[in-house]
Design a protein around this motif. Structure first.
Motif, PDB file in Angstrom:
ATOM      1  N   ALA A 511       0.790  -1.068   0.060  1.00  0.00           N
ATOM      2  CA  ALA A 511       0.020   0.021   0.040  1.00  0.00           C
ATOM      3  C   ALA A 511       0.920   1.199   0.172  1.00  0.00           C
ATOM      4  CB  ALA A 511      -0.928   0.005   1.213  1.00  0.00           C
ATOM      5  N   ILE A 512       0.366   2.536  -0.302  1.00  0.00           N
ATOM      6  CA  ILE A 512       0.890   3.550  -0.489  1.00  0.00           C
ATOM      7  C   ILE A 512       0.087   4.521   0.626  1.00  0.00           C
ATOM      8  CG2 ILE A 512       1.586   5.798  -1.680  1.00  0.00           C
ATOM      9  CD1 ILE A 512       2.966   3.114  -2.517  1.00  0.00           C
ATOM     10  N   ARG A 513       0.808   4.933   1.858  1.00  0.00           N
ATOM     11  CA  ARG A 513      -0.188   5.525   2.723  1.00  0.00           C
ATOM     12  C   ARG A 513       0.330   6.944   2.983  1.00  0.00           C
ATOM     13  NH1 ARG A 513      -0.757   1.240   6.706  1.00  0.00           N
ATOM     14  NH2 ARG A 513      -2.167   2.489   7.855  1.00  0.00           N
ATOM     15  N   LYS A 514      -0.401   7.669   3.627  1.00  0.00           N
ATOM     16  CA  LYS A 514      -0.406   9.246   3.406  1.00  0.00           C
ATOM     17  C   LYS A 514      -0.335   9.545   5.082  1.00  0.00           C
ATOM     18  CE  LYS A 514      -2.413  13.616   1.990  1.00  0.00           C
ATOM     19  NZ  LYS A 514      -3.270  14.400   1.123  1.00  0.00           N
ATOM     20  N   ILE A 515       0.577  10.605   5.455  1.00  0.00           N
ATOM     21  CA  ILE A 515       0.764  10.949   6.747  1.00  0.00           C
ATOM     22  C   ILE A 515       0.661  12.446   6.657  1.00  0.00           C
ATOM     23  CG2 ILE A 515       1.642  10.907   9.052  1.00  0.00           C
ATOM     24  CD1 ILE A 515       3.462   8.450   8.349  1.00  0.00           C
ATOM     25  N   THR A 516      -0.478  13.127   7.190  1.00  0.00           N
ATOM     26  CA  THR A 516      -0.351  14.577   7.447  1.00  0.00           C
ATOM     27  C   THR A 516       0.834  15.311   8.301  1.00  0.00           C
ATOM     28  OG1 THR A 516      -1.944  14.847   9.018  1.00  0.00           O
ATOM     29  CG2 THR A 516      -2.551  14.529   6.870  1.00  0.00           C
ATOM     30  N   PRO A 517       0.923  16.432   8.203  1.00  0.00           N
ATOM     31  CA  PRO A 517       1.846  17.237   9.174  1.00  0.00           C
ATOM     32  C   PRO A 517       1.495  16.755  10.494  1.00  0.00           C
ATOM     33  CG  PRO A 517       1.681  18.438   7.192  1.00  0.00           C
ATOM     34  CD  PRO A 517       0.664  17.448   7.030  1.00  0.00           C
ATOM     35  N   ALA A 518       0.217  16.767  10.703  1.00  0.00           N
ATOM     36  CA  ALA A 518      -0.269  16.370  12.160  1.00  0.00           C
ATOM     37  C   ALA A 518      -0.212  15.089  12.751  1.00  0.00           C
ATOM     38  CB  ALA A 518      -1.586  17.027  12.302  1.00  0.00           C
ATOM     39  N   GLY A 519       0.480  14.029  11.827  1.00  0.00           N
ATOM     40  CA  GLY A 519       0.461  12.661  12.153  1.00  0.00           C
ATOM     41  C   GLY A 519      -0.722  11.798  11.785  1.00  0.00           C
ATOM     42  N   ALA A 520      -1.727  12.198  11.043  1.00  0.00           N
ATOM     43  CA  ALA A 520      -2.892  11.460  10.503  1.00  0.00           C
ATOM     44  C   ALA A 520      -2.433  10.463   9.271  1.00  0.00           C
ATOM     45  CB  ALA A 520      -4.055  12.509  10.360  1.00  0.00           C
ATOM     46  N   VAL A 521      -2.521   9.446   9.635  1.00  0.00           N
ATOM     47  CA  VAL A 521      -2.322   8.107   8.760  1.00  0.00           C
ATOM     48  C   VAL A 521      -3.519   7.977   8.094  1.00  0.00           C
ATOM     49  CG1 VAL A 521      -1.122   6.032   8.129  1.00  0.00           C
ATOM     50  CG2 VAL A 521      -0.173   7.677  10.157  1.00  0.00           C
ATOM     51  N   THR A 522      -3.448   7.767   6.534  1.00  0.00           N
ATOM     52  CA  THR A 522      -4.494   7.196   5.886  1.00  0.00           C
ATOM     53  C   THR A 522      -3.999   6.542   4.492  1.00  0.00           C
ATOM     54  OG1 THR A 522      -4.657   9.187   4.588  1.00  0.00           O
ATOM     55  CG2 THR A 522      -6.116   9.262   6.325  1.00  0.00           C
ATOM     56  N   THR A 523      -4.760   5.623   4.219  1.00  0.00           N
ATOM     57  CA  THR A 523      -4.522   4.738   2.983  1.00  0.00           C
ATOM     58  C   THR A 523      -4.552   5.505   1.581  1.00  0.00           C
ATOM     59  OG1 THR A 523      -4.450   2.657   4.052  1.00  0.00           O
ATOM     60  CG2 THR A 523      -4.521   2.852   1.752  1.00  0.00           C
ATOM     61  N   LEU A 524      -3.611   5.742   0.712  1.00  0.00           N
ATOM     62  CA  LEU A 524      -3.836   6.461  -0.356  1.00  0.00           C
ATOM     63  C   LEU A 524      -4.261   5.756  -1.690  1.00  0.00           C
ATOM     64  CD1 LEU A 524      -3.771   9.330  -1.858  1.00  0.00           C
ATOM     65  CD2 LEU A 524      -1.376   9.001  -2.423  1.00  0.00           C
ATOM     66  N   ALA A 525      -3.508   4.571  -1.530  1.00  0.00           N
ATOM     67  CA  ALA A 525      -3.845   3.494  -2.740  1.00  0.00           C
ATOM     68  C   ALA A 525      -3.385   2.311  -2.532  1.00  0.00           C
ATOM     69  CB  ALA A 525      -3.282   4.132  -4.053  1.00  0.00           C
ATOM     70  N   GLY A 526      -4.108   0.984  -2.931  1.00  0.00           N
ATOM     71  CA  GLY A 526      -3.698  -0.175  -2.502  1.00  0.00           C
ATOM     72  C   GLY A 526      -4.154  -0.566  -1.343  1.00  0.00           C
TER      73      GLY A 526
END
Length: 630
Positions: A511-526
């Motif tokens: 998977a490709i994950r995304k982390i905002t500057p505040a540390g919130a982790v979500t899944t972008l793709a996969g």
């Protein structure tokens, strides 16, 4: 004889006659009624002889002239050519003619003004009058270039570029009119005049205001070969998105004369590689730019930048172009000048590749592993797999257990962690621990983010070397969340976008994950089926990855992904999570829909990827660095 009355009269008259005769001033003698005589009154003294004072006047064109000699004065009419003071001066007396009052707008001076009366009228005093004049000038603001010509009637002045004031050479007569105007505008600018007209008073005029501002011009060019959509061109923050088959473009915002502009490809169109003609940054001249031309071509192949597809022996060779050899680079990062720095776990060196294709070794010694700090080839590295640059040009190299710092001069020090001392402890400098660190990126504040694969975590390191756990933790898994509440499985690749969002190649979760500057982790793709890799394009969780291992920032907030495992491929993930395949190896077997790839992956195996400021994709394969498209 008896004295008679006749005798008595005679007795009185005779002495009187003698007295009169003896008089020095004889005016006559007479008798009064009583027969007595008296002396006559003396004659009056004649008045002294006197003469007038005057002269000639030239240049008197206005009223108001008053000439004086002591307390005597005369008002002289305009256009008079001569004067005479009203009171004559006695013979032998002195005189001094002065100007008691000047005429309006003129200045009169007197010559032959003094003397002594010498038996004749004075007519030799000369009064010469001339106009009074004052200088005309003022201030200038914002004059960026030469060429400005200001006029006042037939008089002109040409201030130099950057001048802040001006003065006309010819003064203006007092009482005369003036009108300052712009006769010729300067190159690339427009000037206007304030308080520029009036009547000259009794002092210099310096209050004329000339205000200039640079003209602004469009930047545009032609486009050729644009057969697809998605192209985004940028000039600073100004962007334009030409449609498919567009043949020209123009930026909406104009650039001021003397300002800089730099046209770049912010995002490549699907299946194409576009380049902008010209050398940037460039300086705006006095006219629209119409030749920032864009040429697009199918991104159907790889272009050699430096190195060799088949490795020589020894494999690492400094040099230029195809004479150099750059083996197995895993960590790849561009600086602001376009220099590419590369490291690899099997080379143990830091290499620098200039935009001209010149390869040199900055630090370390090929084939000699270790952990020695030092300068240049006296330093030693062991399993260097990632590299990032700070704002000062210092390079941070990640090894499995530590972070090394390399200055632009090649001085190497250990910045955080200790080689061979694996763990997950937060701390400062040597007190921090890493295990299987595999990638590093830096933000604009100088903070570094490290993919700590064996600890299933993303670590953060400040410019002072303070290491903390930013997201994830030692326990592997797959979960979105905030900070350490999120779970990763062997994260390996990292990339940052312009907004400070961090992208993670979560290899174990495909998977490709995304982390905002505040540390919130979500899944972008996969990531739809962690532990069940695949190979399919799509959006969000409908896309599938084999084993994403490396990332590079792509235009418009997207990321390039090096997808390995079931053979290799390069994938593009947009900021919205849409995944397309740009290139793949022949053995990469799709498990779902795949867009037609634009290039074939190198046969010798790809170990790393990077993107330059224009979003062009570079690959390390074999002992070469290749670029996608022209």
């Amino acid at each position: 004889m008896p004295i008679t009355s006749s005798h008595r009269v005679a007795h009185r008259v005779i002495p009187l006659l003698f007295a009169c005769a003896a008089s020095l001033v004889l005016h006559g003698c007479w008798w009064d009624d009583n027969g007595t005589s008296t002396a006559p009154e003396p004659a009056p003294t004649p008045a002294p002889v006197s003469y007038t004072i005057g002269g000639v006047i030239t240049g008197l064109t206005a009223a108001g002239l008053v000439l004086a000699n002591g307390g005597d004065s005369v008002n002289v009419a305009a256009s008079a050519t001569g004067f005479t003071l009203p009171t004559a001066v006695a013979q032998g007396n002195s005189y001094a003619v002065t100007v008691q009052a000047q005429p309006t707008g003129l200045h009169c001076s007197v010559s032959g003004a003094t003397g002594t009366i010498a038996g004749a009228n004075v007519t030799s005093v000369a009064v010469a009058c001339a106009s009074v004049s004052h200088t005309l000038g003022g201030t200038i603001s914002g004059l960026p270039s030469a060429g400005l010509v200001l006029s006042n009637g037939t008089d002109t002045v040409s201030p130099a570029a950057g001048a802040q004031s001006f003065t006309f050479a010819v003064p203006v007569a007092q009482g005369g009119a003036y009108a300052v105007a712009v006769r010729t505008q300067p190159t690339g600018a427009t000037c206007s005049v304030g308080s520029g007209s009036g009547t000259m008073g009794t002092s210099d005029v310096s209050a004329v205001q000339v205000t200039c501002s640079a003209n602004a011009y469009h930047v545009s060019g032609t486009i050729s070969g644009l057969t697809g959509s998605g192209l985004i061109l940028a000039n600073g923050t100004d962007i334009v998105s030409p449609a498919s088959n567009a043949t020209s473009y123009m930026f909406a915002n104009r650039v001021a004369f003397g300002g800089t502009y730099s046209v770049t490809v912010q995002q490549q169109p699907a299946g194409l590689s576009c380049a902008v003609a010209g050398s940037f940054p460039a300086t705006m001249g006095a006219g629209d730019v119409t030749n920032a031309d864009v040429t697009c071509a199918p991104a159907t192949g790889l272009q050699l930048v430096v190195g060799q597809a088949s490795c020589p022996n020894p494999a690492a060779v400094d040099g230029s172009g195809a004479s150099a050899s750059v083996p197995a680079s895993e960590g790849m990062v561009f600086d602001a000048s376009g220099n590419l720095f590369v490291v690899g776990r099997f080379t143990n060196v830091v290499r620098k590749i200039t935009p001209a294709g010149s390869v040199s070794t900055l630090a370390g010694l090929y084939g000699a592993s270790g952990n020695a700090d030092g300068t240049g080839n006296s330093a030693r590295f062991d399993q260097a797999v990632g590299a990032a640059l700070d704002n000062l040009g210092n390079l941070y190299v990640i090894e499995a257990w530590d972070v090394r710092k390399v200055t632009p001069a090649g001085v190497v020090t250990t910045f955080a962690g200790v080689q061979g001392n694996g763990g997950s402890a937060d701390g400062t400098g040597a007190a921090a621990q890493f295990s299987g660190a595999s990638a590093i990126v830096t933000d604009t504040a100088g903070n570094a983010y490290i993919a700590d694969a064996n600890n299933n975590a993303i670590r953060k390191m400040t410019p002072a070397g303070v290491v903390t756990t930013f997201a994830g933790g030692p326990a592997g898994g797959y979960a979105d969340g905030i900070g350490t509440a999120a779970l990763f499985n062997a994260p390996q690749g990292l990339a940052l976008d312009a907004a400070g969002n961090l992208f993670v190649a979560d290899s174990g979760n495909s998977a490709i994950r995304k982390i905002t500057p505040a540390g919130a982790v979500t899944t972008l793709a996969g990531g739809a089926a962690p532990g069940a890799p695949g190979f399919a394009d799509g959006t969000g969780t409908s896309a599938r990855f084999f084993l994403p291992t490396a990332l590079a920032a792509a235009p418009s907030g997207g990321v390039y992904v090096l997808d390995q495992g079931g053979d290799s491929a390069v994938r593009l993930v947009t900021a919205a999570g849409s995944v397309t395949t740009l290139g793949k190896s022949p053995g990469a077997t799709p498990t779902g829909p795949i867009a037609g790839s634009t290039f074939a992956m190198p046969a010798s195996g790809t170990t790393g990827i990077a993107a330059d400021a224009a979003g062009r994709l570079y690959l390390s394969a074999g002992c070469a660095i290749d670029k996608v498209g022209p």
